[in-house]
Design a protein around this motif. Structure first.
Motif, PDB file in Angstrom:
ATOM      1  N   TYR A 243     -11.649  14.935 -55.717  1.00  0.00           N
ATOM      2  CA  TYR A 243     -12.099  13.698 -56.359  1.00  0.00           C
ATOM      3  C   TYR A 243     -12.726  14.101 -57.671  1.00  0.00           C
ATOM      4  O   TYR A 243     -13.398  15.132 -57.734  1.00  0.00           O
ATOM      5  CB  TYR A 243     -13.138  12.982 -55.507  1.00  0.00           C
TER       6      TYR A 243
ATOM      7  N   TYR B  48      -4.300  15.218 -54.933  1.00  0.00           N
ATOM      8  CA  TYR B  48      -3.870  15.935 -53.737  1.00  0.00           C
ATOM      9  C   TYR B  48      -2.784  16.897 -54.167  1.00  0.00           C
ATOM     10  O   TYR B  48      -1.843  16.520 -54.859  1.00  0.00           O
ATOM     11  CB  TYR B  48      -3.330  14.940 -52.709  1.00  0.00           C
TER      12      TYR B  48
ATOM     13  N   ARG C 119     -15.864  24.122 -47.128  1.00  0.00           N
ATOM     14  CA  ARG C 119     -14.623  23.784 -47.805  1.00  0.00           C
ATOM     15  C   ARG C 119     -14.842  23.029 -49.107  1.00  0.00           C
ATOM     16  O   ARG C 119     -14.106  23.193 -50.056  1.00  0.00           O
ATOM     17  CB  ARG C 119     -13.842  22.945 -46.806  1.00  0.00           C
ATOM     18  N   TRP C 120     -15.834  22.147 -49.121  1.00  0.00           N
ATOM     19  CA  TRP C 120     -16.020  21.307 -50.299  1.00  0.00           C
ATOM     20  C   TRP C 120     -16.875  22.007 -51.330  1.00  0.00           C
ATOM     21  O   TRP C 120     -17.922  22.547 -51.017  1.00  0.00           O
ATOM     22  CB  TRP C 120     -16.660  19.976 -49.893  1.00  0.00           C
TER      23      TRP C 120
ATOM     24  N   ALA D 247     -11.706  20.383 -52.207  1.00  0.00           N
ATOM     25  CA  ALA D 247     -11.707  20.976 -50.870  1.00  0.00           C
ATOM     26  C   ALA D 247     -10.416  21.756 -50.719  1.00  0.00           C
ATOM     27  O   ALA D 247      -9.343  21.263 -51.039  1.00  0.00           O
ATOM     28  CB  ALA D 247     -11.790  19.905 -49.805  1.00  0.00           C
ATOM     29  N   SER D 248     -10.542  22.999 -50.281  1.00  0.00           N
ATOM     30  CA  SER D 248      -9.348  23.814 -50.099  1.00  0.00           C
ATOM     31  C   SER D 248      -9.186  24.160 -48.635  1.00  0.00           C
ATOM     32  O   SER D 248     -10.158  24.520 -47.960  1.00  0.00           O
ATOM     33  CB  SER D 248      -9.471  25.102 -50.911  1.00  0.00           C
ATOM     34  N   SER D 249      -7.960  24.077 -48.175  1.00  0.00           N
ATOM     35  CA  SER D 249      -7.695  24.431 -46.773  1.00  0.00           C
ATOM     36  C   SER D 249      -7.863  25.924 -46.536  1.00  0.00           C
ATOM     37  O   SER D 249      -7.848  26.387 -45.410  1.00  0.00           O
ATOM     38  CB  SER D 249      -6.281  24.000 -46.379  1.00  0.00           C
TER      39      SER D 249
ATOM     40  N   TYR E 282      -5.810  30.928 -44.510  1.00  0.00           N
ATOM     41  CA  TYR E 282      -6.256  31.026 -43.100  1.00  0.00           C
ATOM     42  C   TYR E 282      -7.206  32.198 -42.838  1.00  0.00           C
ATOM     43  O   TYR E 282      -7.271  32.705 -41.740  1.00  0.00           O
ATOM     44  CB  TYR E 282      -5.069  31.165 -42.141  1.00  0.00           C
TER      45      TYR E 282
ATOM     46  N   ALA F  37      -0.351  20.148 -52.495  1.00  0.00           N
ATOM     47  CA  ALA F  37       0.008  21.001 -51.358  1.00  0.00           C
ATOM     48  C   ALA F  37       0.949  22.085 -51.869  1.00  0.00           C
ATOM     49  O   ALA F  37       1.874  21.804 -52.639  1.00  0.00           O
ATOM     50  CB  ALA F  37       0.698  20.178 -50.279  1.00  0.00           C
TER      51      ALA F  37
ATOM     52  N   HIS G 248      -8.475  10.683 -57.786  1.00  0.00           N
ATOM     53  CA  HIS G 248      -8.256  11.493 -56.608  1.00  0.00           C
ATOM     54  C   HIS G 248      -6.996  12.309 -56.839  1.00  0.00           C
ATOM     55  O   HIS G 248      -6.050  11.836 -57.449  1.00  0.00           O
ATOM     56  CB  HIS G 248      -8.064  10.550 -55.415  1.00  0.00           C
TER      57      HIS G 248
ATOM     58  N   LYS H 193       1.037  27.828 -46.141  1.00  0.00           N
ATOM     59  CA  LYS H 193       0.820  26.543 -46.807  1.00  0.00           C
ATOM     60  C   LYS H 193      -0.665  26.348 -47.055  1.00  0.00           C
ATOM     61  O   LYS H 193      -1.487  26.727 -46.223  1.00  0.00           O
ATOM     62  CB  LYS H 193       1.342  25.401 -45.922  1.00  0.00           C
TER      63      LYS H 193
ATOM     64  N   VAL I 243      -3.572  23.415 -48.962  1.00  0.00           N
ATOM     65  CA  VAL I 243      -3.750  22.087 -49.525  1.00  0.00           C
ATOM     66  C   VAL I 243      -5.045  22.057 -50.320  1.00  0.00           C
ATOM     67  O   VAL I 243      -6.038  22.673 -49.925  1.00  0.00           O
ATOM     68  CB  VAL I 243      -3.807  21.044 -48.383  1.00  0.00           C
ATOM     69  N   LEU I 244      -4.991  21.381 -51.433  1.00  0.00           N
ATOM     70  CA  LEU I 244      -6.183  21.219 -52.251  1.00  0.00           C
ATOM     71  C   LEU I 244      -6.396  19.719 -52.462  1.00  0.00           C
ATOM     72  O   LEU I 244      -5.493  19.016 -52.907  1.00  0.00           O
ATOM     73  CB  LEU I 244      -5.983  21.907 -53.605  1.00  0.00           C
ATOM     74  N   LEU I 245      -7.587  19.267 -52.144  1.00  0.00           N
ATOM     75  CA  LEU I 245      -7.883  17.841 -52.206  1.00  0.00           C
ATOM     76  C   LEU I 245      -9.074  17.653 -53.130  1.00  0.00           C
ATOM     77  O   LEU I 245     -10.036  18.416 -53.046  1.00  0.00           O
ATOM     78  CB  LEU I 245      -8.250  17.399 -50.796  1.00  0.00           C
TER      79      LEU I 245
END
Lengths: 960, 629
Positions: A539, A505, A570-571, A561-563, A615, A507, A503, A533, A535-537
């Protein structure tokens, strides 16, 4: 299989020294084991070992990066062994993201360059280390300024609207791609001397483990680490002289006077001065630079560590330009719990101080009237000559400013502090054999402070100008947390399996503030804040399987997944699969002349949102600054504007198929690889037109098209001679790339040029290379001279307008080659690095502004010099059509010798101390037909380019 | 057991880290200049900032001012300003203006060879459609506020949307008619559907808008709705093939009866109250009483490279002194054709007769009709020792001479305005009509370009009336109508001289007078004598006297078109006017470089509307390109 006589059991002690075959240095840390037993030892700092063995035992001496040697013990008391560097380095561990594999087990298109193969010379930026070394990788410096940015492209442009930069991973930390305010180059934080190796992952089967960040390839940089044993030190010091080698070909003073006098109009001839000034000579100078680095590595208190310090100080050839950098790094790699818990700590900091010369001086020097002297004792502008508007008494508002005033009356400095730290913990979990947990926590932050001061003496049309001060402060941070498990197992002595799952994470945040003294004087907003800002998450999982090292399989899957994207889209899931076959390990190949022959095939998908704003899917309103407020009654109101919105943004997806072959023949003397690839980018994100009635703007970032890159890469490494005294190696690589937009509903104008307002010379069109030049077809007379204002009416409608423009070539090379050679004879070494690009074109924007009306300053009461192309065209006025004439799009193929370095090593100059002296010339030769200053301009628009200097370096490198 | 516990802690630690990370994917803007819809429409007072954007998107170009965070992407921000594009499309395409710059698509406009990917026709379409989207969104959100105090806001937004559609129907013909924000690709509506929409909207909001003069400065009231209706009806015949001249007369009449008044305050005392309309203090010097709908500019707080900043800077070049215009320099671009200058030509003989009796003092020189050999152009005695003459001169030189005899001649040594016997020749730099005075008592003289109609504001020194080629600035007279100095001659608030304060009227009362007269002459129900008296009101301001008055027999269509040219030149109406008189594309009226031909040539009629931009058609297959493109 060695047969060991069972009777010979006489046990005795053996000792000896293990050294490098090439230079005789002792090798500490070499494993010496008795084959088939558990006994063994390692060499000490002096390369010495001692152990007890039986006659007939097989002693195995092994060391990473060197060919292992097996010796049958025959009772000798002393056994000295020389290990030679492994030419094919098949056992080298290559990092491929969240782990590594042996080089021979690679399945993707991956290149490894280690320190010994890096480019030599005055290397300020890490990217320069691999320029010209790897097929399919191009590195182009942005300019000749010291420490300036470099554009890296792996297999061409991957995107239209997003970033095409490769991901750079430094010691496991994927770095921020965005530029750092006030920084010339985001990679300036790394002292090139600290780099141990760079691994380039080119195809998607290799980069998919980095998911959305690996869309444009990945460069994994590994820094040098501490080693067991006593301390070793290295000092490297060099001094450089940079000289300008060429100037823009403008009218000479005599030619210029001739042009002005030909008007016969005193309105212009009266403006001529009596001087003969070469303005380009005035702004450029020979510049000096110095580099110093120091490193120590070894082990203290049982903890391997490395520390380094570096200092660089280079002036630019443009007066007042300077770049200074101090870097420091510390690395500890202690182990605990009997090597079951390994910890690696990297701390790295840099302080870069820039003094930016005003590059406006370059354009100004090109076009400043050569009959004027730089200085005018009566000038109200600090003694600098300026064109005065008779009405206002100030500098004419359309005249250019004296380039020396721009250089000397502006002070633009910045300091960029960057700090990168990570701690990585590997723990072999005690409850499952072969299972390792890795935890990597990283932090990357940069803080920049910049101040631009402009003297009140600077020539300007603003009568009330009393100097200005602009400051900015930018902070960018990048936090990383990786947690993953690695499981390694093998069964039946034939099946080997490595599985990774984890995983990640990340930011990214930036926070910019700036201040403007003039706005403050005007009573307007004078402090500006900009913050964002994302975030990229992720797996990820990867499975490496091989059967007897012959059949290799790698499968990866990453979910990102990117904010930046809306929650529904997103995924993204990015899979890859690659297989390889080590043919040379097959029995039927045992008699072939291939020492290595591997076939590879891979397919992978990666996503991309790098460079996309944050955004974009949210309804946002932007408030106006106080200079854009609107008056109602007697008050000015801040206005709110709804922003263009796209709720349907999805991942841009790149799909690459790669087929490759790695080979080595002639006992490994000739090796290399061949790759053929096809990369399709789907759902390209680019700024795209929308029906303006359906949104709050005319453009939104949207998934609008598809693109493809296909090509072939070949590389050859040949070592024709290698013996104790003489070694000669050659590296040659060539790559062919074809880049096309395959789907784009509408054309996009890009490539803004100077001259007029809003002129674009390039376009993205379906079926064409992106950034192709879109031009009018110039008509020439019988003598071959261009006829002003006459173009081919290509669509035959009797009107020459933008419907008559056509596509002419692109700025990207069809063929890129690198050719490097190294010679070592006894203590001498010589290396030559050269490159060539074919089929790239450039738009000469300096020449396209060369029209008569520019020379007379559009009747504005001042004169301007122009490019000598005017003597050929004689164009009177520039218009949209003349600026966009195909006359100015010229072939810019080139061959360059980037570097020649000659060194001499003084061995054992003093007690285990080696000293190497070297001299190097950089930017030695350019062969091209292109008429501008330099054919190698990224993006292909040649306008006021900061010339790349020729540099001479003398340096000394001391190992002790 | 211990191991299991370890595993559990390890597993839990990882899980909790990952779960907390997931929430972090929901980021929202942290920039202090970024607001959500809830912020902006929290209160009526807050919503006023969103209303201000509806006005400012016609005046300014982005949220940073003068450049930065632009509203329209893909074009130079300064070029994207509404009134600057209105000037490009409605003035540069006509006899009123030429521009020397070679920016892409710009020379195409005067030459009338623009294509369907022209940058300016495209950017104007974007600007107007964006204004519609802004208004639609505002109307929805403000309606949701459910607060009576925003009723006027909503009516103003509807007015601005109607104004955007008024321009769209004029420039592009048939475009999508959109009243709510939706991402569905819209269909094209016919010109009559759009016409009906504008008409219905304006009639509906007539009473929701504040009464005449009832709104604060910078915002529109019901008179603006009437004024726009008057324009709409006047062009109905062209746009929908139905004459609506009586309606045009009615709504023009409503405006005429409102509290708005023609500025009659000659604040700078130069003999006319016309030029005050275009000065930096035109929000306070009396001009504001004439402005029904104007764009507000401010050199410090509302900055743009369009608007009057453009009109003033771009019109300065050659030997013009920028400080006279309250700015720091010219951009050397805009000039006009002889067609406009000649509108102001005067009957010299009559003017001279009115000066006094003919004398023996006269002008001689190669600038005069008879050259250095004479006979001289006799001056008229206006007082003892005072002589004057209106003279048409060529470029060249003159001297003063008594009784055709070199024995008593005066020239000007040092070009200082005082004359010396036998002094140097006096230069006349360009051909034109001049008013020359001679004071033989104090030995001084003056020479100045002359127009009797003071609305003609030109700069001719070093300029040629004829245009031989458009790019270089000396071709064509410069226009000095707009200035960034106030009635006292002081520069506007931006001390650097970059940005101007001068407001720009989009609709002013004088135009409505002319609309009324035209509607009546074209057969609408109205009062011809009222029309004549209103025209005379304008002409008395122009001439500074009743000398230019007309009678009802003078009032025909030709006169009205010319009068509109003289009163409203460079205010963004000319192309529409020429189309209404069938003179825009046809060969019945030519001007230099019309149709890209030096003497002028007709072009195809399809150029009466601009093309729907290529880029818009390629993203919306529902749209059909205008015929001819």
């Amino acid at each position: 299989m060695l047969l060991v006589p069972s009777l010979a059991l006489a046990q005795s002690t053996i000792s000896g020294t293990v050294s490098e075959s090439e230079n005789g240095f002792p090798l500490p840390g070499v494993n010496v084991i008795i084959s088939g037993s558990s006994s063994g030892t390692t060499t000490d700092f002096y390369g010495k070992y001692q152990l007890t063995a039986n006659n007939g035992d097989v002693l195995v001496f092994s060391y990473v990066g060197y060919t292992s040697q097996e010796v049958i013990f025959a009772g000798q008391a002393v056994l000295d062994v020389q290990l030679s560097e492994d030419a094919s380095a098949l056992d080298e561990i290559v990092l491929i993201g969240y782990g590594g594999v042996k080089k021979e087990d690679l399945t993707g298109a991956v290149d490894l360059i280690t320190a010994k193969d890096f480019n030599q010379g005055p290397i300020v930026s890490a990217q320069q280390l691999i320029s010209g070394k790897i097929a399919g990788v191009s590195v182009t410096s942005g300019s000749g300024a010291p420490g300036d940015g470099q554009t890296i492209r792996i297999r061409g442009n991957g995107s239209l609207g997003l970033s095409s930069n490769p991901l750079i991973v430094l010691d496991g930390i994927p770095l921020n791609d965005g530029g750092v305010g006030g920084s010339r180059n985001p990679l300036n934080l790394i002292n090139p001397n600290d780099i141990e190796s760079m691994v380039v992952l080119k195809d998607a089967s290799a980069t998919a483990i980095y998911g959305s960040r690996g869309a444009n390839g990945v460069i994994i940089i590994t820094s040098k680490k501490g080693k067991e044993g006593g301390f070793k030190f290295n000092i490297n010091a060099s001094t450089t002289i940079h000289t300008a080698i060429d100037q823009v070909d403008v009218l000479s003073t005599e030619e210029f006077v001739g042009v002005i006098n030909s008007t016969g109009d005193t309105a212009y001839t009266d403006l001529l001065g009596a001087s003969d000034t070469n303005w380009q000579d005035e702004i450029y100078k020979d510049a000096t630079g110095k580099d110093f680095s120091f490193s120590a590595l070894g082990s203290a208190f049982g903890v391997p560590m490395r520390a380094s310090l570096g200092y660089t100080d280079h002036d630019g050839i443009l007066r007042t330009d300077n770049f200074q950098r101090t870097t420091g790094s510390l690395n500890f790699s202690p182990s605990f719990l009997k090597e079951q818990l390994k910890v690696e700590v990297n701390l790295r900091g840099s302080v870069a101080k820039n003094t930016f010369a005003d590059r406006g001086a370059i354009g100004s020097a090109v076009s400043f009237d050569p009959t004027q002297s730089p200085y005018d004792a009566g000038s109200q502008y600090g003694g600098y000559f300026a064109w005065i508007d008779a009405g206002t008494g100030n500098q004419s508002n359309l005249a250019q400013t004296n380039p020396l005033a721009l250089l000397n009356l502006r002070n633009d400095t910045s300091q960029v502090d960057r700090f990168i730290a990570n701690i990585k913990v590997d723990y072999n979990l005690p409850f499952v054999e072969g299972l390792k947990a890795t935890f990597n926590l990283g932090h990357d932050s940069s803080m920049s402070d910049g101040v631009t001061l402009v003297s009140d003496l600077i020539p300007t049309s603003d009568s009330t100008f009393n100097g200005s001060k602009n400051t900015y402060n930018q902070e960018a941070t990048n936090q990383l947390l990786d947690v993953y498990l690695t499981y390694i197992t093998s069964f039946n002595d034939a099946h080997n399996l490595t599985a990774v799952a984890g995983h990640s994470y990340q930011a990214f945040e930036f926070d910019n503030t700036s201040y403007d003294s003039e706005a403050e004087e005007d009573g307007n907003d004078f402090e500006f804040i900009d913050r964002s800002k994302n975030v990229l998450l992720s797996y990820f999982t990867r499975l490496n399987y091989d059967y007897q090292g012959k059949y290799l399989l790698t499968a990866t899957l990453r979910a990102d997944a990117s904010s930046k994207l809306n929650p529904d889209d997103r995924w993204g899931y990015f899979p890859s699969l690659a297989a390889a076959w080590n043919l040379h390990k097959e029995g039927f190949m045992s008699d072939s002349f291939f020492d290595e022959l591997k076939l590879r095939a891979g397919y992978g998908e990666v996503g991309n949102v790098n460079g996309l704003g944050d955004y974009r899917f949210l309804t946002q309103y932007v408030g106006s600054q106080s200079t854009a407020n609107y008056q109602f009654g007697s008050s000015f109101y801040q206005t709110y504007r709804p922003e263009p919105i796209n709720t349907e943004l999805r991942w841009e997806i790149g799909r690459t198929t790669n087929i490759g072959l790695d080979y080595a023949i002639l006992d490994g003397k000739l090796s290399g690889s061949v790759n053929a690839y096809m990369k399709e980018t789907k759902n390209l994100i680019a700024s795209s037109s929308v029906d303006p009635f359906t949104n709050f703007g005319n453009r939104i970032d949207a998934n609008i098209g598809d693109m493809e890159n296909k090509g072939i890469e070949l590389s050859f490494d040949y070592t024709p001679i290698q013996n104790e005294n003489f070694k000669w190696s050659i590296n040659y690589n060539i790559s062919f790339n074809d880049n096309k937009v395959t789907r784009l509903p509408f054309d996009q104008a890009v490539g803004g040029i100077s001259g007029g307002v809003g002129n674009n010379i390039q376009t993205h069109n379906e079926g064409q290379t992106p950034y192709s030049f879109l031009v009018y077809q110039q008509v020439y007379d019988a003598s071959g001279a261009a006829i002003e204002g006459v173009y081919v009416d290509r669509n035959g409608d009797d009107i020459i307008n933008d419907d008559d423009r056509y596509i002419k070539e692109s700025p990207f090379a069809d063929v890129i080659m690198g050719f490097n050679t190294n010679l070592k004879y006894k203590n001498w070494d010589l290396s030559v690095i050269s490159r060539a690009n074919f089929g790239n074109y450039a738009y000469n924007n300096v020449a396209s502004n060369a029209v008569f009306s520019q020379a007379i300053g559009n009747s504005g009461g001042f004169l301007r010099n122009i490019h000598s192309d005017y003597l050929y065209t004689g164009f009177m006025d520039y218009t949209e059509t003349s600026l966009l004439s195909d006359h100015y799009v010229q072939e810019a193929s080139f061959f360059k010798i980037d570097n020649i370095t000659l060194g001499y090593t003084l061995k054992d100059a003093y007690k285990d101390t080696d000293i190497r002296f070297y001299g190097s010339a950089q930017n030695v030769l350019t062969v091209t037909n292109y008429e501008g200053l330099d054919p190698e301009i990224y993006g292909g628009i040649d306008n006021n380019f900061y010339p790349r200097p020729r540099s001479f370096v003398f340096g000394v490198n001391i190992d002790f | 057991m211990k191991n299991i516990f370890k595993k559990l802690v390890f597993g839990l630690a990882i899980t909790s880290i990952i779960v907390s990370c997931h929430d972090d994917l929901n980021q929202s803007p942290i920039d202090p200049d970024s607001f959500t819809e809830e912020d902006v429409f929290a209160t009526p007072e807050q919503a006023k900032g969103a209303l201000a954007k509806l006005y400012s998107s016609l005046a300014l170009t982005g949220q940073q001012g003068p450049a930065g965070q632009p509203d329209i992407a893909g074009i130079d921000e300064g070029f994207s300003q509404f009134s600057r594009m209105l000037f490009n499309l409605n003035e540069i395409t006509t006899d009123h203006a030429v521009v020397g710059w070679g920016d892409p698509g710009l020379p195409d406009l005067h030459g009338m060879y623009w294509s369907s990917s022209n940058d300016f026709t495209e950017a104007m379409y974007y600007r107007l459609a964006q204004e519609v989207s802004f208004c639609n969104s505002f109307i929805t959100n403000a309606t949701n506020l459910n607060d009576t105090s925003v009723e006027s806001y909503i009516a103003e937004a509807r007015f601005l949307r109607a104004y955007a559609y008024y321009n769209l129907i004029d420039l592009y013909g048939s475009v999508p008619l959109i009243t709510t924000v939706s991402t569905d690709l819209p269909q094209q509506s016919s010109r009559s559907e759009i016409f009906n929409f504008i008409e219905t909207e304006l009639l509906e909001i007539e009473n929701s808008l504040p009464g005449s003069g009832g709104n604060e400065f910078g915002r529109v009231d019901q008179v603006a709705a009437w004024a726009l209706l008057s324009r709409l009806y006047l062009n109905a015949d062209v746009w929908i093939g139905q004459s609506k001249y009586s309606e045009a007369a009615t709504y023009s009449g409503n405006v005429i009866s409102s509290s708005y008044s023609i500025n009659s305050n000659d604040a700078n005392g130069n003999g006319t109250a016309y030029d005050e309309l275009f000065l930096a203090d035109n929000d306070t010097n009396g001009a504001q009483n004439e402005f029904i709908f104007a764009l507000n500019f401010d050199g410090l707080q509302s900055q743009t490279y369009g608007g009057t900043t453009f009109l003033i800077h771009a019109a300065i070049g050659g030997s013009m002194n920028a400080t006279d215009f309250g700015v720091n320099g010219g951009w050397g671009g805009l000039r006009t054709t002889k067609n406009l200058v000649n509108q102001f030509a005067v009957d010299i003989d009559a003017q001279n007769m009115a000066l006094g009796s003919i004398s023996d003092w006269g002008l001689v020189g190669d600038a005069t009709t008879n050259g250095w050999d004479g006979p001289d152009m006799e001056m008229y005695q206006t007082a003892p020792d005072q002589y004057a003459i209106y003279a048409e001169l060529n470029s060249g030189e003159i001297k003063f001479r008594f009784n055709e005899d070199w024995g008593n001649n005066y020239g000007d040594d040092g070009a200082d305005g005082s004359i010396e016997a036998g002094g140097a020749n006096i230069a006349v730099s360009s051909a034109g009509t001049y008013y020359i005075t001679l004071d033989i008592g104090s030995l001084t003289y003056t020479i100045a370009p002359y127009t009797s109609d003071k609305r003609g504001m030109f700069y001719s020194d070093g300029q040629n009336l004829e245009i031989e080629s458009i790019p270089s600035f000396e071709n064509g007279y410069a226009v000095t109508k707009f200035k960034n100095v106030d009635s006292n001659g002081n520069q506007g608030v931006d001390s650097g001289g970059d940005f101007t304060d001068t407001d720009l009227p989009l609709i002013r009362l004088a135009e409505i007078y002319l609309n009324y007269a035209e509607a009546v002459v074209r057969g609408g129900n109205g009062d011809l004598s009222l029309a004549v008296s209103k025209i005379n009101e304008l002409r008395q301001r122009a001439f500074g006297s009743t000398s230019g008055d007309i009678t009802s027999s003078d009032l025909d269509l030709e006169f009205i078109l010319n009068e509109r040219s003289k009163e409203l030149y460079w205010e963004g109406l000319r192309r529409t006017d020429l189309i209404r008189f069938n003179k825009f594309t046809s060969g019945s009226y030519l001007w230099p470089f019309k149709g890209d031909v030096e003497i002028g040539a007709s072009v195809s009629d399809f150029r009466n509307v601009f093309p729907i931009p290529n880029n818009v058609i390629s993203v919306n297959p529902n749209l059909t390109q205008n015929e001819g493109y």
